[in-house]
Write a protein that holds these residues in place. Structure first.
Motif, PDB file in Angstrom:
ATOM      1  N   MET A 194       0.839  -1.177   0.000  1.00  0.00           N
ATOM      2  CA  MET A 194       0.000   0.000   0.000  1.00  0.00           C
ATOM      3  C   MET A 194       0.887   1.245   0.000  1.00  0.00           C
ATOM      4  N   VAL A 195       0.491   2.261  -0.727  1.00  0.00           N
ATOM      5  CA  VAL A 195       1.222   3.524  -0.782  1.00  0.00           C
ATOM      6  C   VAL A 195       1.079   4.228   0.562  1.00  0.00           C
ATOM      7  N   GLY A 196       2.185   4.725   1.077  1.00  0.00           N
ATOM      8  CA  GLY A 196       2.171   5.468   2.332  1.00  0.00           C
ATOM      9  C   GLY A 196       2.158   6.962   2.077  1.00  0.00           C
ATOM     10  N   LEU A 197       1.797   7.702   3.106  1.00  0.00           N
ATOM     11  CA  LEU A 197       1.769   9.163   3.030  1.00  0.00           C
ATOM     12  C   LEU A 197       2.594   9.749   4.161  1.00  0.00           C
ATOM     13  N   ASP A 213       5.363   1.175   3.088  1.00  0.00           N
ATOM     14  CA  ASP A 213       4.891  -0.207   3.227  1.00  0.00           C
ATOM     15  C   ASP A 213       5.331  -1.060   2.038  1.00  0.00           C
ATOM     16  N   GLY A 214       6.194  -0.504   1.194  1.00  0.00           N
ATOM     17  CA  GLY A 214       6.707  -1.253   0.063  1.00  0.00           C
ATOM     18  C   GLY A 214       6.281  -0.732  -1.291  1.00  0.00           C
ATOM     19  N   ASP A 215       5.251   0.122  -1.323  1.00  0.00           N
ATOM     20  CA  ASP A 215       4.759   0.657  -2.595  1.00  0.00           C
ATOM     21  C   ASP A 215       5.103   2.126  -2.789  1.00  0.00           C
ATOM     22  N   GLY A 216       5.960   2.660  -1.947  1.00  0.00           N
ATOM     23  CA  GLY A 216       6.377   4.045  -2.071  1.00  0.00           C
ATOM     24  C   GLY A 216       5.591   4.979  -1.178  1.00  0.00           C
ATOM     25  N   SER A 266      -7.704  -0.737  -3.439  1.00  0.00           N
ATOM     26  CA  SER A 266      -6.838  -1.867  -3.794  1.00  0.00           C
ATOM     27  C   SER A 266      -6.023  -1.631  -5.066  1.00  0.00           C
ATOM     28  N   LYS A 267      -6.413  -0.682  -5.892  1.00  0.00           N
ATOM     29  CA  LYS A 267      -5.704  -0.462  -7.155  1.00  0.00           C
ATOM     30  C   LYS A 267      -4.793   0.765  -7.121  1.00  0.00           C
ATOM     31  N   ALA A 268      -4.604   1.340  -5.951  1.00  0.00           N
ATOM     32  CA  ALA A 268      -3.782   2.541  -5.829  1.00  0.00           C
ATOM     33  C   ALA A 268      -2.318   2.238  -6.130  1.00  0.00           C
ATOM     34  N   THR A 269      -1.700   3.116  -6.894  1.00  0.00           N
ATOM     35  CA  THR A 269      -0.265   3.063  -7.164  1.00  0.00           C
ATOM     36  C   THR A 269       0.350   4.362  -6.668  1.00  0.00           C
ATOM     37  N   LEU A 270       1.651   4.429  -6.673  1.00  0.00           N
ATOM     38  CA  LEU A 270       2.323   5.661  -6.275  1.00  0.00           C
ATOM     39  C   LEU A 270       1.883   6.809  -7.166  1.00  0.00           C
ATOM     40  N   ASP A 271       1.867   6.586  -8.485  1.00  0.00           N
ATOM     41  CA  ASP A 271       1.483   7.649  -9.415  1.00  0.00           C
ATOM     42  C   ASP A 271       0.025   8.051  -9.272  1.00  0.00           C
TER      43      ASP A 271
END
Length: 126
Positions: A1-4, A57-60, A106-111
């Motif tokens: 999951m992308v973190g903030l 968390d591994g996804d940026g 569930s489909k969130a990416t860094l971009d």
């Protein structure tokens, strides 16, 4: 999951923004970094770098900042860190909430999370 990662000159402001965003997306890794090393108003690149590692968390990580030197120190921290991270050109509160809600999907990416944060630039309040 992308973190903030929320970076503010004020520790309390950063924590408050994270608190609001967490109400909308409690599963997202939300980290607040604020203030200078002495607990005053300011920013610290080393603390921001540590926040990047914590938020990842591994996804940026998408980084949202408040003012001038927060941007400069966040850019420096991103260069120093091993974490994939991008800075959002967005209002810090609205951008954080938008990005958090998006990152919870569930489909969130860094971009795509960066795009969600930056969409807040055009929001009107009235």
């Amino acid at each position: 999951m992308v973190g903030l990662l929320v970076v503010s000159h004020s520790e309390k402001a950063a924590a408050g923004i994270v608190e609001i965003a967490a109400e909308m997306a409690s599963d997202v890794s939300l980290v607040a970094v604020g203030g200078d090393p002495d607990g005053g108003i300011g920013t610290d690149a080393d603390a921001i770098a540590a926040g990047l590692a914590e938020a990842d968390d591994g996804d940026g990580v998408v980084v949202l900042v408040d003012l001038g030197s927060a941007t400069m120190n966040a850019e420096l921290a991103v260069e120093m860190a091993d974490t994939e991270a991008v800075l959002a050109d967005a209002p810090v509160l609205e951008g954080t909430v938008n990005a958090a809600v998006h990152a919870a999907g569930s489909k969130a990416t860094l971009d795509s999370t960066l795009d969600a944060a930056e969409e807040a630039r055009g929001m009107t309040k009235l």
